[in-house]
Design a protein around this motif. Structure first.
Motif, PDB file in Angstrom:
ATOM      1  N   ASP A  33       1.206  -1.095   0.290  1.00 51.59           N
ATOM      2  CA  ASP A  33       0.152   0.036  -0.084  1.00 51.59           C
ATOM      3  C   ASP A  33       0.562   1.355   0.012  1.00 51.59           C
ATOM      4  OD1 ASP A  33      -2.119  -1.313  -0.256  1.00 51.59           O
ATOM      5  OD2 ASP A  33      -2.401  -1.111   2.219  1.00 51.59           O
ATOM      6  N   SER A  79       3.519   1.511  -3.269  1.00 55.52           N
ATOM      7  CA  SER A  79       2.090   1.868  -4.578  1.00 55.52           C
ATOM      8  C   SER A  79       1.450   3.366  -4.609  1.00 55.52           C
ATOM      9  CB  SER A  79       0.887   1.245  -4.954  1.00 55.52           C
ATOM     10  OG  SER A  79      -0.340   0.710  -3.386  1.00 55.52           O
ATOM     11  N   SER A  80       1.204   4.099  -3.137  1.00 51.14           N
ATOM     12  CA  SER A  80       0.848   4.951  -3.119  1.00 51.14           C
ATOM     13  C   SER A  80       1.746   6.018  -3.179  1.00 51.14           C
ATOM     14  CB  SER A  80       0.323   6.037  -1.762  1.00 51.14           C
ATOM     15  OG  SER A  80      -0.172   4.566  -1.284  1.00 51.14           O
ATOM     16  N   ALA A  99       2.660   6.295  -7.266  1.00 50.99           N
ATOM     17  CA  ALA A  99       1.818   7.299  -7.765  1.00 50.99           C
ATOM     18  C   ALA A  99       2.139   8.372  -7.740  1.00 50.99           C
ATOM     19  CB  ALA A  99       0.578   6.772  -6.793  1.00 50.99           C
ATOM     20  N   ALA A 123      -4.839  -2.709  -8.632  1.00 50.29           N
ATOM     21  CA  ALA A 123      -4.920  -1.488  -7.620  1.00 50.29           C
ATOM     22  C   ALA A 123      -3.590   0.339  -7.921  1.00 50.29           C
ATOM     23  CB  ALA A 123      -3.782  -2.302  -6.132  1.00 50.29           C
ATOM     24  N   LEU A 124      -2.598  -0.515  -8.068  1.00 47.37           N
ATOM     25  CA  LEU A 124      -2.178   0.892  -8.978  1.00 47.37           C
ATOM     26  C   LEU A 124      -2.559   2.063  -9.832  1.00 47.37           C
ATOM     27  CD1 LEU A 124       1.125   2.558  -8.464  1.00 47.37           C
ATOM     28  CD2 LEU A 124       1.299   1.157 -11.087  1.00 47.37           C
ATOM     29  N   ARG A 161      -5.456   3.788  -7.158  1.00 50.11           N
ATOM     30  CA  ARG A 161      -4.520   4.732  -6.631  1.00 50.11           C
ATOM     31  C   ARG A 161      -4.124   5.520  -7.686  1.00 50.11           C
ATOM     32  NH1 ARG A 161      -3.855   0.051  -3.085  1.00 50.11           N
ATOM     33  NH2 ARG A 161      -3.245  -0.054  -2.027  1.00 50.11           N
ATOM     34  N   THR A 172      -7.823   7.968  -7.970  1.00 51.57           N
ATOM     35  CA  THR A 172      -8.101   8.267  -6.372  1.00 51.57           C
ATOM     36  C   THR A 172      -7.073   9.836  -5.997  1.00 51.57           C
ATOM     37  OG1 THR A 172      -9.731   6.155  -6.287  1.00 51.57           O
ATOM     38  CG2 THR A 172      -8.779   7.623  -4.704  1.00 51.57           C
ATOM     39  N   MET A 173      -5.870   9.200  -6.409  1.00 57.02           N
ATOM     40  CA  MET A 173      -5.242  10.385  -5.656  1.00 57.02           C
ATOM     41  C   MET A 173      -4.941  11.636  -6.930  1.00 57.02           C
ATOM     42  SD  MET A 173      -2.234   8.507  -4.488  1.00 57.02           S
ATOM     43  CE  MET A 173      -1.576   8.466  -3.343  1.00 57.02           C
ATOM     44  N   TYR A 195      -9.030   8.920   0.773  1.00 54.95           N
ATOM     45  CA  TYR A 195      -8.357   8.014   0.546  1.00 54.95           C
ATOM     46  C   TYR A 195      -7.406   6.029   1.055  1.00 54.95           C
ATOM     47  CZ  TYR A 195      -4.371   5.744  -1.394  1.00 54.95           C
ATOM     48  OH  TYR A 195      -2.400   4.958  -2.307  1.00 54.95           O
ATOM     49  N   ASN A 245      -8.332   2.582   1.277  1.00 54.92           N
ATOM     50  CA  ASN A 245      -7.432   2.082   0.443  1.00 54.92           C
ATOM     51  C   ASN A 245      -6.015   1.192   1.550  1.00 54.92           C
ATOM     52  OD1 ASN A 245      -8.647   1.888  -2.496  1.00 54.92           O
ATOM     53  ND2 ASN A 245      -9.009   3.982  -1.662  1.00 54.92           N
ATOM     54  N   ILE A 246      -5.769   1.671   2.237  1.00 50.93           N
ATOM     55  CA  ILE A 246      -4.528   1.398   3.354  1.00 50.93           C
ATOM     56  C   ILE A 246      -4.835   0.495   3.840  1.00 50.93           C
ATOM     57  CG2 ILE A 246      -2.024   1.800   3.966  1.00 50.93           C
ATOM     58  CD1 ILE A 246      -2.764   4.301   2.501  1.00 50.93           C
TER      59      ILE A 246
END
Length: 167
Positions: A32, A35-36, A39, A95-96, A99, A102-103, A120, A124-125
């Motif tokens: 999480d 990948s955040s 992103a 999932a990426l 993210r 959403t971001m 988020y 998601n986390i």
């Protein structure tokens, strides 16, 4: 690109995400956070390309390929075989992509970005949704601070793996 990807992984492993942010210190929680942060970097590259500050499309592709290779290797280390590793990597890429979308939406509204990023994080986390609300708020504020910092760092320094994290 390898230096940047290594810096992203290192940033995603910072203890504060897990201690102050309530992210579970697990394979899922680490995915999480990595990948955040990936992103956020990809969104910076996208923003530069869109505003004419340089074409970062190829760098985005290379960085994403490093992520895929890393996730493939991690899955194989966990004993996932050739027959299904592709499906797992596909889910991780989905999932990426989620993210990123959403971001991107959260960062489009500078006034509401911290709250949107907290939402988020909550959704998601791993671990954050079950934690006290202040954990998600902290994560949202930190992700926003990291993005703002990343946007202020020269791209060549980022690509060299420097200054990914705020001081």
């Amino acid at each position: 690109m390898q230096a940047l990807y290594s810096a992203i992984v290192q940033s995603g492993r910072k203890p504060a995400w897990y201690l102050q942010g309530g992210v579970t210190d697990s394979v899922d929680g680490r995915f999480d956070m990595i990948s955040s942060i990936l992103a956020l970097i990809l969104l910076r590259m996208e923003r530069d390309t869109a505003t004419g500050l340089g074409d970062q499309a190829q760098n985005s592709v290379w960085l994403t390929e490093l992520f895929v290779d890393d996730m493939d290797g991690q899955l194989r280390e966990f004993g996932i075989g050739d027959m299904i590793v592709g499906k797992h990597v596909g889910r991780l890429m989905g999932a990426l992509g989620g993210r990123l979308g959403t971001m991107r939406d959260a960062l489009a509204d500078p006034d509401g970005a911290a709250a949107a990023l907290a939402d988020y994080a909550r959704r998601n986390i791993h671990g954050v949704g079950d934690a006290e609300p202040s954990k998600a708020d902290w994560l949202g504020a930190q992700l926003l601070a990291q993005f703002r910092h990343i946007c202020g760092v020269p791209m060549d320094a980022l690509i060299a793996g420097q200054q990914v994290d705020p001081a």
